[in-house]
Design a protein around this motif. Structure first.
Motif, PDB file in Angstrom:
ATOM      1  N   ALA A 132       0.314  -1.064   0.206  1.00 26.59           N
ATOM      2  CA  ALA A 132       0.117   0.107   0.020  1.00 26.59           C
ATOM      3  C   ALA A 132       0.905   1.150   0.042  1.00 26.59           C
ATOM      4  O   ALA A 132       0.624   2.348  -0.863  1.00 26.59           O
ATOM      5  CB  ALA A 132      -1.003  -0.071   1.540  1.00 26.59           C
ATOM      6  N   LEU A 133       2.165   1.296   0.846  1.00 22.28           N
ATOM      7  CA  LEU A 133       2.744   1.871   0.886  1.00 22.28           C
ATOM      8  C   LEU A 133       3.409   2.605  -0.751  1.00 22.28           C
ATOM      9  O   LEU A 133       3.242   3.494  -0.500  1.00 22.28           O
ATOM     10  CB  LEU A 133       3.729   2.498   1.850  1.00 22.28           C
ATOM     11  CG  LEU A 133       2.768   2.365   3.017  1.00 22.28           C
ATOM     12  CD1 LEU A 133       4.173   1.700   4.869  1.00 22.28           C
ATOM     13  CD2 LEU A 133       2.295   3.456   3.401  1.00 22.28           C
ATOM     14  N   ARG A 134       4.385   1.694  -1.122  1.00 19.23           N
ATOM     15  CA  ARG A 134       5.023   1.775  -2.327  1.00 19.23           C
ATOM     16  C   ARG A 134       3.956   3.096  -3.744  1.00 19.23           C
ATOM     17  O   ARG A 134       4.026   3.440  -4.558  1.00 19.23           O
ATOM     18  CB  ARG A 134       5.351   0.807  -2.682  1.00 19.23           C
ATOM     19  CG  ARG A 134       6.603  -0.342  -1.840  1.00 19.23           C
ATOM     20  CD  ARG A 134       7.708  -1.045  -1.571  1.00 19.23           C
ATOM     21  NE  ARG A 134       7.960  -0.688  -3.436  1.00 19.23           N
ATOM     22  CZ  ARG A 134       9.789  -0.035  -3.021  1.00 19.23           C
ATOM     23  NH1 ARG A 134       9.758   0.158  -1.820  1.00 19.23           N
ATOM     24  NH2 ARG A 134      10.383   0.158  -4.256  1.00 19.23           N
ATOM     25  N   LEU A 185       2.591  15.982  -6.040  1.00 25.30           N
ATOM     26  CA  LEU A 185       1.984  17.212  -5.471  1.00 25.30           C
ATOM     27  C   LEU A 185       2.553  17.973  -4.090  1.00 25.30           C
ATOM     28  O   LEU A 185       2.565  18.863  -4.279  1.00 25.30           O
ATOM     29  CB  LEU A 185       0.595  16.493  -4.073  1.00 25.30           C
ATOM     30  CG  LEU A 185      -0.742  15.954  -4.829  1.00 25.30           C
ATOM     31  CD1 LEU A 185      -1.675  15.500  -4.260  1.00 25.30           C
ATOM     32  CD2 LEU A 185      -1.186  17.121  -6.242  1.00 25.30           C
ATOM     33  N   GLY A 186       4.441  17.572  -4.296  1.00 19.84           N
ATOM     34  CA  GLY A 186       5.429  18.110  -3.450  1.00 19.84           C
ATOM     35  C   GLY A 186       6.045  17.506  -3.167  1.00 19.84           C
ATOM     36  O   GLY A 186       6.343  16.529  -3.734  1.00 19.84           O
ATOM     37  N   PRO A 187       6.798  18.205  -1.948  1.00 18.86           N
ATOM     38  CA  PRO A 187       8.500  17.345  -2.026  1.00 18.86           C
ATOM     39  C   PRO A 187       7.806  16.309  -1.109  1.00 18.86           C
ATOM     40  O   PRO A 187       6.298  16.212  -0.089  1.00 18.86           O
ATOM     41  CB  PRO A 187       9.075  18.367  -1.064  1.00 18.86           C
ATOM     42  CG  PRO A 187       7.881  18.998  -0.240  1.00 18.86           C
ATOM     43  CD  PRO A 187       6.933  19.444  -1.740  1.00 18.86           C
ATOM     44  N   PRO A 188       8.899  15.206  -1.202  1.00 19.30           N
ATOM     45  CA  PRO A 188       8.899  13.596  -0.674  1.00 19.30           C
ATOM     46  C   PRO A 188       7.949  13.942   1.226  1.00 19.30           C
ATOM     47  O   PRO A 188       8.616  15.077   2.122  1.00 19.30           O
ATOM     48  CB  PRO A 188       9.455  13.165  -0.510  1.00 19.30           C
ATOM     49  CG  PRO A 188      10.375  13.398  -1.833  1.00 19.30           C
ATOM     50  CD  PRO A 188      10.268  14.832  -1.537  1.00 19.30           C
ATOM     51  N   GLY A 189       6.950  13.453   1.879  1.00 22.33           N
ATOM     52  CA  GLY A 189       6.783  13.170   2.894  1.00 22.33           C
ATOM     53  C   GLY A 189       7.212  11.829   3.868  1.00 22.33           C
ATOM     54  O   GLY A 189       7.403  11.606   3.082  1.00 22.33           O
ATOM     55  N   PRO A 190       5.946  12.235   4.800  1.00 11.70           N
ATOM     56  CA  PRO A 190       6.380  11.420   5.422  1.00 11.70           C
ATOM     57  C   PRO A 190       5.613   9.552   5.286  1.00 11.70           C
ATOM     58  O   PRO A 190       6.735   8.623   5.187  1.00 11.70           O
ATOM     59  CB  PRO A 190       5.128  10.902   6.483  1.00 11.70           C
ATOM     60  CG  PRO A 190       4.951  12.735   7.358  1.00 11.70           C
ATOM     61  CD  PRO A 190       5.192  13.295   5.509  1.00 11.70           C
ATOM     62  N   LEU A 191       4.846   9.597   4.111  1.00  9.81           N
ATOM     63  CA  LEU A 191       4.434   8.806   3.533  1.00  9.81           C
ATOM     64  C   LEU A 191       5.127   7.804   2.467  1.00  9.81           C
ATOM     65  O   LEU A 191       5.942   7.349   2.123  1.00  9.81           O
ATOM     66  CB  LEU A 191       3.094   9.188   2.660  1.00  9.81           C
ATOM     67  CG  LEU A 191       2.726   7.994   1.573  1.00  9.81           C
ATOM     68  CD1 LEU A 191       2.151   6.529   2.269  1.00  9.81           C
ATOM     69  CD2 LEU A 191       1.906   8.535   0.422  1.00  9.81           C
ATOM     70  N   SER A 192       6.499   9.083   1.754  1.00 14.14           N
ATOM     71  CA  SER A 192       7.301   8.559   0.689  1.00 14.14           C
ATOM     72  C   SER A 192       9.129   7.856   1.627  1.00 14.14           C
ATOM     73  O   SER A 192       9.150   6.761   1.227  1.00 14.14           O
ATOM     74  CB  SER A 192       7.458   9.598   0.360  1.00 14.14           C
ATOM     75  OG  SER A 192       7.416   9.982  -0.720  1.00 14.14           O
ATOM     76  N   ALA A 193       8.750   8.565   2.741  1.00 16.20           N
ATOM     77  CA  ALA A 193       9.831   8.258   4.022  1.00 16.20           C
ATOM     78  C   ALA A 193       9.509   6.749   4.384  1.00 16.20           C
ATOM     79  O   ALA A 193      10.312   5.890   4.695  1.00 16.20           O
ATOM     80  CB  ALA A 193      10.034   9.143   4.923  1.00 16.20           C
ATOM     81  N   ALA A 194       8.502   6.513   4.494  1.00 19.04           N
ATOM     82  CA  ALA A 194       7.739   4.675   4.824  1.00 19.04           C
ATOM     83  C   ALA A 194       8.166   4.198   3.704  1.00 19.04           C
ATOM     84  O   ALA A 194       8.048   3.097   4.438  1.00 19.04           O
ATOM     85  CB  ALA A 194       5.992   5.384   5.428  1.00 19.04           C
TER      86      ALA A 194
END
Length: 538
Positions: free
Chosen positions: A247-249, A258-267
């Motif tokens: 799900a995360l990937r 939509l913008g710079p990487p955030g917690p979702l991308s880091a996870a």
């Protein structure tokens, strides 16, 4: 921002900053044209009301449009109906063991139905309690539309919760946590006591359920990215399970777009690629269903008939709205013989009006006089010449040919509407019974119309259930002061009575009953709990 927009849990609180950032970035990129903006929101499964609350980020022209404001208000009303439905369901099921309820991660604004989980032993008791609370079971109807979906051992039952003739919300009563997923019984035992009387799923069970559903979705959406961001913000360690990793990937690219990487991308970066069995299983099942639907498309047709003013359009619209609120696909069709004809027939009519002498093609005065003199005999019997002058379009070869033209036009338009509603409930605002009565009323005074009637009976869409809204002519005249006189309406009523007396699948409803009461009777009949249960047919 709307207090319920990013609420985590059933009672709100703890909004996700990362999720709000995604929504604001998405809102700034919406087109100013309302239809295009709404289509994009539907594609991303994001409620209009949530984005509309971000007033400073929505394009000004879009925020000011009436279409946008109406859609946002409709979303807010849906959320309120879900809140009301949840309170009713919790009271109805209180005291029944083996049950738990799950709230949407993001709050009621994002929800489309209520999810209640049951052990196998509690399923029957809970179903009976929901019916007693005003729930209408939907599985008989959905089984007609998709035969492979409804099985005797199906792990879920679906209801529509009804109040005052209107559906509040659909309710799913399931013995598994997600489609083709784990049994719900262990999670129910771990449930936390709730304020409304039913236990709520423990956080980790609710999280596993939501992640499994996101891993199985056809394609990643903004709604999925926002939900995963909210779960991460709540402190859930999502990257430890295979389904969570999938799900995360899958949803991390939505955040990056939509913008710079955030917690979702880091996870997502902390996970390794896994085989997404949930997605493969869901797609395989979806392909089987689509193949079955294409090989043998199904449709349930519901018709309304009766004189003008009986309330056909009102009840047809109420039925479509109730079915859509229940999650059942429905489409309305209004087709009247000789009215709003297709382009070629309208062009032919305009040409005839220019060529024929004035007064030789108008039929209103003649029809009123004929209606006052018409006998109460068989509406399909021999013609009854009224002893008054008829226009050319209602007598002789010209009249017979014109009656054939409008009959064929009616068939083309009604069959087109039938094709467009494949796989759903087609609600016929005016059924073929209306067309037969109108044919006799408009053209049958001095013409023999056996061919036209046979064409209608053979080729017009046949409702599986027809609701005959019977109303006295004087009441109809008071409701709708149309072109018909009260005497003429009484003649039409006798024609309907004679025509429908021997037809199968006809449910007679007294149209003077309160509209909410009629709407509930119609919905219960359509869903199979009352008389006139639809039966799939050609």
């Amino acid at each position: 921002m709307d207090a319920d927009a990013l609420a985590v849990g059933s009672a709100g609180g703890g909004g996700s900053a990362a999720g709000e950032r995604l929504l604001r970035a998405f809102a700034r990129r919406l087109p100013a044209e309302p239809d295009a903006a709404l289509a994009r929101l539907r594609r991303e499964r994001v409620p209009v009301a949530v984005v509309a609350a971000l007033a400073g980020d929505v394009p000004g022209a879009l925020a000011a449009s009436a279409v946008w404001r109406s859609a946002a208000e409709a979303d807010r009303q849906r959320a309120e109906r879900l809140r009301r439905a949840a309170a009713i369901v919790e009271v109805a099921l209180a005291g029944i063991g083996g049950l738990a309820i799950a709230a949407d991660t993001l709050g009621w604004s994002w929800s489309s139905d209520l999810d209640v989980f049951a052990t196998a032993g509690a399923l029957g008791t809970a179903s009976a309690a929901l019916r007693d609370a005003g729930g209408i079971e939907l599985d008989a109807l959905t089984g007609l539309l998709a035969p492979g979906r409804r099985r005797p051992t199906a792990p879920a039952r679906h209801f529509a919760l009804l109040r005052a003739g209107a559906v509040l919300a659909p309710v799913e009563l399931s013995t598994v946590l997600w489609d083709r997923g784990e049994p719900a019984a262990p999670a129910i035992e771990r449930g936390l006591p709730g304020d409304g009387g039913l236990p709520h799923l423990l956080g980790r069970d609710a999280t596993r359920r939501r992640v499994a559903k996101l891993a199985a979705t056809r394609r990643p959406t903004l709604r999925g990215a926002v939900e995963l961001s909210a779960l991460i913000d709540r402190g859930e360690a999502l990257e430890t399970a295979a389904m969570s990793a999938s799900a995360l990937r899958r949803h991390a690219p939505v955040e990056r777009a939509l913008g710079p990487p955030g917690p979702l991308s880091a996870a997502a970066e902390r996970t390794r690629p896994r085989v997404n069995g949930a997605w493969a299983g869901a797609r395989t099942q979806a392909l089987r269903r689509e193949a079955a639907a294409r090989a043998r498309p199904r449709q349930v047709r519901i018709g309304f008939c009766g004189i003008d003013g009986a309330g056909k359009s009102t009840q047809a619209a109420r039925l479509v709205e109730n079915l859509e609120r229940s999650g059942v696909g429905a489409r309305a069709s209004w087709t009247r013989l000789g009215n709003r004809a297709s382009g070629p027939v309208e062009a032919l009519a305009r040409t005839a009006q220019r060529l024929l002498p004035t007064g030789t093609h108008s039929f209103q005065a003649t029809r009123e006089a004929a209606g006052r003199r018409a006998p109460a005999g068989d509406p399909q019997g021999p013609p009854q010449p009224p002893g008054i002058a008829l226009p050319l379009t209602r007598r002789g070869p010209v009249g017979w040919s014109w009656a054939l033209a409008v009959t064929l036009d009616y068939l083309v338009r009604s069959r087109r509407a039938q094709r467009r509603a494949s796989g759903s409930v087609l609600v016929l605002d005016r059924a073929v019974s209306d067309a037969l009565v109108e044919l006799q009323d408009d053209y049958g005074i001095a013409l023999r119309l056996g061919l036209q009637r046979r064409l209608l009976a053979r080729f017009a869409p046949r409702p599986h259930t027809t609701f005959y809204l019977r109303l006295p002519g004087s009441v109809a005249k008071a409701r709708k002061d149309d072109v018909f006189t009260a005497a003429e309406l009484e003649v039409q009523i006798r024609r309907y009575d004679a025509l429908l007396e021997t037809q199968p699948g006809v449910v007679v409803l007294e149209a003077q009953r309160p509209r909410d009461e009629l709407a509930e009777a119609v919905l219960r009949a359509v869903c199979g709990w009352g008389s006139g249960r639809p039966v799939a047919g050609p």
